[in-house]
Design an enzyme around this catalytic site. Structure first.
Site: not given
Length: 179
Positions: A7, A9, A126
């Site tokens: 991922d 961001d 995250d």
């Protein structure tokens, strides 16, 4: 082929509540680009899978997104690294697409493009939605404590077997020590 899906961001770069909207706002997390460069030099293909609903919301343009990715590519090149591909979902949550994580559409696209066995591919995120999308196709899930990770690690819906580490750099350093 060794391939990892990451991922963007909150994992590679700082996340923002108001979205990362420009190359100036795209700021790499400490050690993340160096770690990706080491992984690339060790023979891995690095692929990004990222929800980018800011496009659909009109918060930034495709040119802005391309400028962010150009900045990332340039900084990685200086470190001897490379991103093989970037897969994005530009849709807002209410558009009902199949590519927006937690749905696995982006991951299905990556599996088809690379003709890979998903059970042999780690995915790093995250947020719970990153891990749910990867888990839905059988990938090994890794959670970083950066970005939304500290909040996510206590979620009771975390996919079974998810490995948790402090950062992308810590995960990659561990992998490279093992190989």
């Amino acid at each position: 082929m060794k391939l990892v899906i990451i991922d963007r961001d909150g994992v590679i770069n700082e996340d923002r509540a108001d979205f990362v909207k420009s190359a100036d706002e795209w700021i790499p997390l400490p050690g993340s680009l160096e770690a990706i460069a080491r992984l690339y030099r060790a023979g891995w293909k690095v692929v990004i899978a990222s929800n980018q609903s800011g496009l659909g919301r009109g918060l930034f343009s495709i040119s802005d997104l391309n400028a962010m990715h150009s900045k990332m590519h340039q900084e990685l090149t200086l470190l001897g690294g490379q991103i093989d591909a970037i897969f994005i979902c530009p849709h807002t949550p209410d558009e009902g697409c199949s590519c927006r994580k937690p749905l696995p559409g982006l991951f299905h696209d990556i599996i088809r493009r690379y003709e890979i066995d998903p059970t042999q591919v780690p995915a790093i995120g995250d947020s719970l939605r990153d891990l749910q999308a990867a888990h839905a196709v059988g990938m090994k899930t890794w959670l970083v404590e950066t970005g939304n990770g500290l909040k996510t690690k206590n979620d009771p819906n975390l996919p079974p077997g998810t490995q948790i580490r402090a950062s992308l750099a810590e995960i990659i350093n561990e992998w490279l020590r093992e190989n």
